[in-house]
Design a protein around this motif. Structure first.
Motif, mmCIF file in Angstrom:
data_model
loop_
_atom_site.group_PDB
_atom_site.id
_atom_site.type_symbol
_atom_site.label_atom_id
_atom_site.label_comp_id
_atom_site.label_asym_id
_atom_site.label_seq_id
_atom_site.Cartn_x
_atom_site.Cartn_y
_atom_site.Cartn_z
ATOM 1 N N SER A 159 0.923 -0.607 -0.123
ATOM 2 C CA SER A 159 0.009 0.002 0.034
ATOM 3 C C SER A 159 1.112 1.217 -0.440
ATOM 4 C CB SER A 159 -0.952 0.314 1.619
ATOM 5 O OG SER A 159 -1.747 1.294 1.603
ATOM 6 N N ALA A 160 0.362 2.336 -0.438
ATOM 7 C CA ALA A 160 1.173 3.723 -0.061
ATOM 8 C C ALA A 160 0.127 4.504 0.991
ATOM 9 C CB ALA A 160 0.163 3.760 -1.626
ATOM 10 N N ARG A 161 -0.443 3.721 1.446
ATOM 11 C CA ARG A 161 -0.662 4.765 2.694
ATOM 12 C C ARG A 161 -0.246 4.133 4.381
ATOM 13 N NH1 ARG A 161 -3.418 9.045 0.628
ATOM 14 N NH2 ARG A 161 -5.292 8.844 -0.913
ATOM 15 N N GLN A 162 0.471 5.039 4.849
ATOM 16 C CA GLN A 162 0.633 4.754 5.744
ATOM 17 C C GLN A 162 -0.272 3.861 6.806
ATOM 18 O OE1 GLN A 162 3.948 4.837 6.668
ATOM 19 N NE2 GLN A 162 3.352 3.576 8.728
ATOM 20 N N HIS A 163 -1.528 4.210 7.052
ATOM 21 C CA HIS A 163 -1.858 3.944 8.116
ATOM 22 C C HIS A 163 -2.963 2.698 8.066
ATOM 23 C CE1 HIS A 163 -6.380 3.581 5.595
ATOM 24 N NE2 HIS A 163 -5.610 5.430 5.019
ATOM 25 N N VAL A 164 -3.131 2.523 6.478
ATOM 26 C CA VAL A 164 -2.679 0.623 5.687
ATOM 27 C C VAL A 164 -1.403 -0.216 6.335
ATOM 28 C CG1 VAL A 164 -3.245 -0.641 3.705
ATOM 29 C CG2 VAL A 164 -4.794 1.441 4.109
ATOM 30 N N GLY A 202 -9.835 -1.579 7.141
ATOM 31 C CA GLY A 202 -9.272 0.567 7.388
ATOM 32 C C GLY A 202 -9.046 1.737 6.338
ATOM 33 N N GLU A 203 -8.879 0.305 5.058
ATOM 34 C CA GLU A 203 -8.784 0.845 3.478
ATOM 35 C C GLU A 203 -10.180 1.611 2.595
ATOM 36 O OE1 GLU A 203 -6.813 -1.460 0.244
ATOM 37 O OE2 GLU A 203 -8.158 -2.050 0.295
ATOM 38 N N SER A 204 -10.577 2.652 1.856
ATOM 39 C CA SER A 204 -10.297 3.593 1.379
ATOM 40 C C SER A 204 -10.691 2.564 0.020
ATOM 41 C CB SER A 204 -10.867 4.526 1.622
ATOM 42 O OG SER A 204 -10.067 5.603 1.484
ATOM 43 N N ASP A 205 -11.381 2.897 -0.892
ATOM 44 C CA ASP A 205 -11.177 3.317 -1.958
ATOM 45 C C ASP A 205 -10.517 3.964 -2.232
ATOM 46 O OD1 ASP A 205 -13.426 1.390 -2.625
ATOM 47 O OD2 ASP A 205 -14.640 2.085 -3.414
ATOM 48 N N ASP A 206 -10.550 5.413 -2.051
ATOM 49 C CA ASP A 206 -9.591 6.328 -2.429
ATOM 50 C C ASP A 206 -8.208 6.274 -2.005
ATOM 51 O OD1 ASP A 206 -11.081 8.151 -3.701
ATOM 52 O OD2 ASP A 206 -11.689 9.204 -1.860
ATOM 53 N N ASP A 207 -7.687 5.490 -0.424
ATOM 54 C CA ASP A 207 -7.053 4.387 -0.469
ATOM 55 C C ASP A 207 -5.617 3.351 -1.464
ATOM 56 O OD1 ASP A 207 -6.500 5.798 1.863
ATOM 57 O OD2 ASP A 207 -7.954 4.532 3.205
ATOM 58 N N TRP A 208 -7.064 3.011 -2.230
ATOM 59 C CA TRP A 208 -6.859 2.384 -2.871
ATOM 60 C C TRP A 208 -6.298 2.050 -4.213
ATOM 61 C CZ3 TRP A 208 -4.225 -1.788 -3.809
ATOM 62 C CH2 TRP A 208 -4.716 -3.100 -5.003
ATOM 63 N N HIS A 253 -13.870 -6.395 -1.416
ATOM 64 C CA HIS A 253 -12.941 -7.303 -2.156
ATOM 65 C C HIS A 253 -13.180 -7.182 -3.646
ATOM 66 C CE1 HIS A 253 -10.892 -9.631 0.872
ATOM 67 N NE2 HIS A 253 -10.430 -8.911 1.064
ATOM 68 N N ALA A 254 -13.686 -7.544 -4.757
ATOM 69 C CA ALA A 254 -15.034 -7.233 -6.087
ATOM 70 C C ALA A 254 -14.932 -5.597 -5.801
ATOM 71 C CB ALA A 254 -16.160 -7.623 -4.994
ATOM 72 N N ASP A 255 -15.606 -4.756 -5.354
ATOM 73 C CA ASP A 255 -14.615 -3.376 -5.873
ATOM 74 C C ASP A 255 -13.833 -3.469 -5.770
ATOM 75 O OD1 ASP A 255 -17.670 -3.430 -5.495
ATOM 76 O OD2 ASP A 255 -17.624 -1.924 -3.623
ATOM 77 N N ARG A 256 -13.195 -3.853 -4.632
ATOM 78 C CA ARG A 256 -11.117 -3.092 -5.765
ATOM 79 C C ARG A 256 -10.808 -3.827 -6.243
ATOM 80 N NH1 ARG A 256 -10.935 -1.475 0.298
ATOM 81 N NH2 ARG A 256 -12.118 0.081 0.271
ATOM 82 N N TYR A 257 -11.037 -5.062 -6.920
ATOM 83 C CA TYR A 257 -10.678 -5.895 -8.033
ATOM 84 C C TYR A 257 -11.002 -4.663 -8.915
ATOM 85 C CZ TYR A 257 -9.271 -9.559 -11.246
ATOM 86 O OH TYR A 257 -8.612 -9.984 -11.917
#
Length: 410
Positions: A159-164, A202-208, A253-257
């Motif tokens: 991930s590129a997000r520190q909280h993730v 805790g990961e959001s779509d924007d985080d992904w 998971h499906a949305d992130r894929y």
């Protein structure tokens, strides 16, 4: 802690294989997987066969030390040469995984590769990959690997997000994996992969999306994106059970894929396996394709699995027990199984259906063919390939790949 090994029949002390295992071997590529079981810290989601210094303290002595690990693993490479006898095949792919292989000195990885070259020879266009933790390499280390014969490197970005990263217990800082890609390019690596994980609590779509964009901005030619699987016995599973972090559901998971496939396709990456995208055929991970196509590979190292000609075996898991077996002149194999024709048919469907080229419909029995017709009608298989005798997953089919496979193997 690492998951348990499967059951199986004993492996002979000398590691010998049934004569049938090498029948027709000239038509199958041969690869090597080299397992390095050491990590600086244990990530909360990991159940791989890996060990930190604390976990090894007092459980293996000098035999479990990473200082002499390369020599121990080279002993198994030499054992492989004895077991495979006069098999003339040069090695097509080498993949060093872990753990964190780059906790070893670059010279150790190069010596392990040199042992394969000395014992078996390398194909002229051999693919040689190592996994790497972004914090465990620098430009000099990467240059030493490239000069020593490695031509592909795979960085664990996640991930590129520190909280993730914090939820995953990853120790690298955001931005470091991207810098590693530039350092690898400068060292002369043509092929660079970034591994990503989606669905972390805790990961959001924007985080992904931010992670995907950061990965693409770094300029790799291969991206792997895996849904987070919460394995029993891991620290993350315990945190979820205590209610400290939420469990991510299948719809997320499906949305992130779907986001991953869209963003990567727009950037010129094509999927060639459900969780893997590459910018060209040359950028694909050939070693993983050996697994997915049922070719031959020797897995060296604690807990490593091997497959040669329908014989599958696995090594003892603990580094100390592994080293002790080899020091005694014995195979470190803990168990093995001989795959039947039916086993191999089912495995071909399970694995090949995940590939862009799909699986031949000729592998399916009557019930499986009926399931394939239903899957076609439900938009889970592509029409063109089906008419040409192959089952190829659509984008929707990839989201439901496990269910489709279960139906087709009946």
């Amino acid at each position: 802690m690492p998951s348990a090994l499967p059951d199986g029949e004993p492996v002979p002390d000398d590691g010998s294989l049934p004569a049938s295992a090498l029948t027709g071997s000239a038509d199958r590529p041969l690869g090597f997987y080299l397992h390095v079981p050491y990590c600086a810290t244990r990530c909360g989601y990991c159940d791989f066969n890996t060990y930190t210094a604390t976990e090894l303290r007092g459980t293996g002595g000098v035999l479990a030390s990473r200082d002499n690990y390369a020599e121990t693993l080279i002993d198994e490479i030499r054992l492989a040469r004895k077991v495979l006898g006069d098999d003339p095949r040069p090695v097509r792919t080498v993949f060093v995984g872990g753990g964190t292989p780059t906790l070893l000195a670059a010279g150790d990885l190069v010596r392990m590769l040199a042992a394969i070259r000395d014992e078996f020879g390398l194909a002229e266009d051999a693919e040689v990959t190592t996994e790497a933790n972004p914090e465990s390499v620098d430009p000099a280390y990467l240059s030493a690997l490239r000069e020593g014969g490695f031509n592909r490197v795979s960085f664990g970005m996640q991930s590129a997000r520190q909280h993730v990263l914090k939820v995953l217990d990853r120790t690298h800082t955001p931005g470091r994996p991207e810098a590693c890609v530039a350092e690898a390019r400068a060292a002369g690596f043509d092929h660079v992969n970034l591994d990503l994980i989606y669905g972390t609590p805790g990961e959001s779509d924007d985080d992904w999306r931010a992670s995907l964009e950061a990965a693409l901005g770094a300029g790799p030619d291969h991206v792997s994106a895996y849904a987070l699987i919460v394995e029993e016995g891991t620290q993350l599973a315990r945190r979820i059970r205590r209610g400290e972090v939420p469990m991510t559901d299948d719809d997320v998971h499906a949305d992130r894929y779907l986001i991953a496939d869209s963003v990567l396709a727009e950037a010129g990456f094509d999927w060639y396996e459900v969780s893997n995208w590459a910018t060209s055929e040359a950028a694909r991970c050939l070693h993983n394709e050996l697994y997915w196509r049922g070719a031959d590979w020797w897995g060296a190292g604690p807990g490593a699995h091997s497959h040669v000609g329908g014989v599958r075996w696995w090594n003892v898991k603990h580094p100390g027990a592994y080293a002790a077996a080899l020091a005694a002149g014995k195979s470190p194999g803990a168990g093995r199984e001989l795959l039947s024709d039916e086993d191999r048919r089912v495995e071909r469907i399970l694995l090949e259906l995940r590939l862009r080229e799909g699986a031949p419909l000729g592998l399916l029995r009557e019930e499986g063919l009926a399931a394939a017709r239903r899957a076609l009608g439900e938009g889970l298989l592509e029409t063109g390939p089906y008419e040409q005798g192959r089952a190829v997953l659509t984008l929707r089919g990839r989201l439901l790949a496990d269910a489709v496979v279960r139906d087709l193997v009946d």
